[in-house]
Design an enzyme around this catalytic site. Structure first.
Site, mmCIF file in Angstrom:
data_model
loop_
_atom_site.group_PDB
_atom_site.id
_atom_site.type_symbol
_atom_site.label_atom_id
_atom_site.label_comp_id
_atom_site.label_asym_id
_atom_site.label_seq_id
_atom_site.Cartn_x
_atom_site.Cartn_y
_atom_site.Cartn_z
ATOM 1 N N GLU A 33 0.839 -1.204 0.000
ATOM 2 C CA GLU A 33 0.000 0.000 0.000
ATOM 3 C C GLU A 33 0.868 1.246 0.000
ATOM 4 O OE1 GLU A 33 -3.095 -0.274 -1.143
ATOM 5 O OE2 GLU A 33 -3.571 -1.587 0.532
ATOM 6 N N ASP A 36 2.860 2.157 -5.005
ATOM 7 C CA ASP A 36 2.869 2.284 -6.480
ATOM 8 C C ASP A 36 3.516 3.595 -6.925
ATOM 9 O OD1 ASP A 36 0.605 3.760 -5.664
ATOM 10 O OD2 ASP A 36 -0.754 2.896 -7.162
ATOM 11 N N GLY A 121 -16.534 5.202 -2.852
ATOM 12 C CA GLY A 121 -15.823 5.742 -1.685
ATOM 13 C C GLY A 121 -15.427 4.673 -0.681
ATOM 14 N N ALA A 122 -15.446 3.398 -1.101
ATOM 15 C CA ALA A 122 -15.147 2.306 -0.169
ATOM 16 C C ALA A 122 -13.703 1.842 -0.287
ATOM 17 C CB ALA A 122 -16.105 1.137 -0.424
ATOM 18 N N GLY A 123 -12.901 2.551 -1.063
ATOM 19 C CA GLY A 123 -11.503 2.144 -1.226
ATOM 20 C C GLY A 123 -11.357 0.891 -2.072
ATOM 21 N N GLU A 165 -7.059 10.020 -14.760
ATOM 22 C CA GLU A 165 -7.341 10.263 -13.334
ATOM 23 C C GLU A 165 -6.411 11.335 -12.763
ATOM 24 O OE1 GLU A 165 -8.782 6.953 -11.071
ATOM 25 O OE2 GLU A 165 -7.506 7.496 -9.377
ATOM 26 N N ASP A 177 -4.571 0.788 -9.486
ATOM 27 C CA ASP A 177 -5.974 0.389 -9.609
ATOM 28 C C ASP A 177 -6.345 0.075 -11.061
ATOM 29 O OD1 ASP A 177 -5.824 1.185 -6.986
ATOM 30 O OD2 ASP A 177 -6.803 3.106 -7.327
ATOM 31 N N TYR A 229 -3.910 12.234 0.805
ATOM 32 C CA TYR A 229 -3.213 11.306 -0.086
ATOM 33 C C TYR A 229 -2.070 12.056 -0.781
ATOM 34 C CZ TYR A 229 -2.476 7.890 -3.837
ATOM 35 O OH TYR A 229 -1.918 6.993 -4.709
HETATM 36 C C1 GLA Z 1 -5.321 4.431 -3.968
HETATM 37 C C2 GLA Z 1 -4.608 4.841 -5.250
HETATM 38 C C3 GLA Z 1 -3.575 3.816 -5.652
HETATM 39 C C4 GLA Z 1 -2.632 3.469 -4.489
HETATM 40 C C5 GLA Z 1 -3.453 3.181 -3.231
HETATM 41 C C6 GLA Z 1 -2.580 2.993 -2.038
HETATM 42 O O1 GLA Z 1 -6.084 3.291 -4.209
HETATM 43 O O2 GLA Z 1 -5.545 4.999 -6.295
HETATM 44 O O3 GLA Z 1 -2.846 4.284 -6.779
HETATM 45 O O4 GLA Z 1 -1.702 4.477 -4.289
HETATM 46 O O5 GLA Z 1 -4.379 4.213 -2.957
HETATM 47 O O6 GLA Z 1 -1.824 1.843 -2.168
#
Ligand code: GLA
Length: 388
Positions: A33, A36, A121-123, A165, A177, A229
């Site tokens: 996490e 990237d 919005g749930a990640g 994005e 993602d 972020y």
């Molecule tokens: C979000 C971002 C990804 C990555 C994650 C954290 O999902 O879209 O690119 O940075 O956070 O791992």
């Protein structure tokens, strides 16, 4: 079936048949996490939850989008598109068309009906799922050749979606993602090496070993366009510049102490420690999966969560409670997944305990007086493609 409903939604809205229906999955990241954008490693899986798009080309340069979630129709012209002109959910879809055109791909007007089944919005990457569903539809309808089985072309398409994005939507995310949504495989975890631009599909025979992945969506909405972020990303970039490297990927866990000593005391050291140790945990997780050592995978999940909570400081009380409760009720390990500040956590659980762990998490949230989380088991699903 969502495919049928998005098809009939298109007909009702636009009065014609769509030329097809395409879909793309959300993702959960098993581990790796905030690595990237540091050119590191990550290990996502595609979700069975997907965004669906029914589409038909138009003879002009108009784009019309209808969403089953909002019942809203957004209309714009490809000639007027620029970052910040379109905002909200439709920016993710329109941004892909803009990015394709910006990179010299011939696109024209299109009608799109969208039904996103990845919770927002749930990640779980609902936005990447929407981008990638539009991207495969556009690639096929405009004969761009980016959506087939050729993984290199899919990598190119993922980069274009990430560009949309970053530049059109202005969310400074790292690209994992979109790669996951376009290149994942059923029953595989994808080992992404961002610096090397490679993907390795790692077998994930969880069910054969009586195991499952439980997603715990805290219902605390996270937003990647807010400042937290971006500030973590900037801190990593500043640290890399101070250390004279292109990215934090250049360091191994074995170098960590000497690297940290070269940085001023304070949060910057914690951020670097997270990134360097997290990349190492991805490698060790893949080794453990290959060795069928799931107890070790669980321990690595736990260590990842602690690092994200204490060093990277992107967790929140709801994620911490979900993780702790899952562990206390029988999970082999648990961690937040995605960007953090809300969103979802995952747990590796014995399949027969999945309902009990989910109930325990729901109970713990009720006892804390919080909104009920949504808990469900997932299995790694297939990549973006055509459904109809
Ligand atoms: C979000 C971002 C990804 C990555 C994650 C954290 O999902 O879209 O690119 O940075 O956070 O791992």
């Amino acid at each position: 079936m969502v495919v049928g409903s998005v098809h009939s939604g298109f007909r009702a809205q636009f009065g014609r048949q769509p030329e097809g229906v395409w879909s793309a999955p959300g993702r959960v990241n098993l581990i790796g996490e905030h690595t990237d954008y540091n050119q590191g490693l990550a290990l996502p899986i595609g979700l069975p939850l997907r965004a669906f798009v029914a589409a038909r080309r138009r003879p002009d340069r108009t784009v019309r989008l209808w969403s089953a979630q909002t019942s809203e129709v957004v209309t714009c012209s490809l000639d007027d598109l620029a970052p910040r002109i379109v905002t909200g959910w439709s920016a993710y879809a329109v941004g892909v068309l803009w990015a394709l055109e910006h990179h010299g791909f011939g696109v024209h007007g299109v009608d799109l009906a969208i039904d996103g089944r990845v919770p927002l919005g749930a990640g779980l990457s609902s936005s990447a799922a929407l981008e990638c569903a539009v991207a495969v539809a556009a690639s096929e309808l405009f004969a761009l050749g980016l959506h087939g089985k050729d993984d290199a072309r899919r990598a190119e398409l993922a980069a274009l979606c990430a560009f949309a994005e970053n530049v059109f939507v202005r969310a400074p995310t790292g690209g994992m993602d979109q790669l996951a949504s376009l290149r994942c495989q059923a029953d595989r975890a994808m080992l992404l090496d961002i610096r090397e631009g490679t993907v390795e599909q790692v077998p994930l025979p969880l069910a054969d070993h009586g195991l499952a992945i439980l997603v715990m969506d805290t219902q605390v909405e996270h937003a990647l366009v807010d400042g937290q972020y971006a500030s973590r990303r900037q801190a990593c970039e500043r640290a890399a510049a101070t250390l004279g490297v292109d990215s934090l990927r250049e360091f191994d866990a074995a170098d960590l102490d000497s690297v940290l000593r070269r940085l001023p005391e304070g949060p910057i050291r914690q951020r670097v420690r997270h990134v360097v140790t997290e990349i190492d945990r991805v490698t060790r997780t893949v080794e453990s999966l290959r060795a069928v050592d799931f107890a070790q995978v669980g321990k690595l999940f736990d260590a990842s969560h602690e690092s994200l909570r204490d060093d990277f400081e992107v967790s929140c009380p709801e994620l911490d409670l979900a993780v702790q409760t899952a562990r206390d009720s029988g999970a082999l390990g648990a961690r937040m997944t995605g960007g953090g500040f809300g969103g979802s956590a995952i747990a590796l659980v014995p399949g027969h305990l999945l309902p009990d762990v989910a109930d325990a998490v729901v109970g713990a949230f009720a006892a804390a007086g919080w909104r009920a989380p949504s808990c469900f088991g997932v299995r790694a699903g297939p990549p973006a493609g055509r459904d109809l």
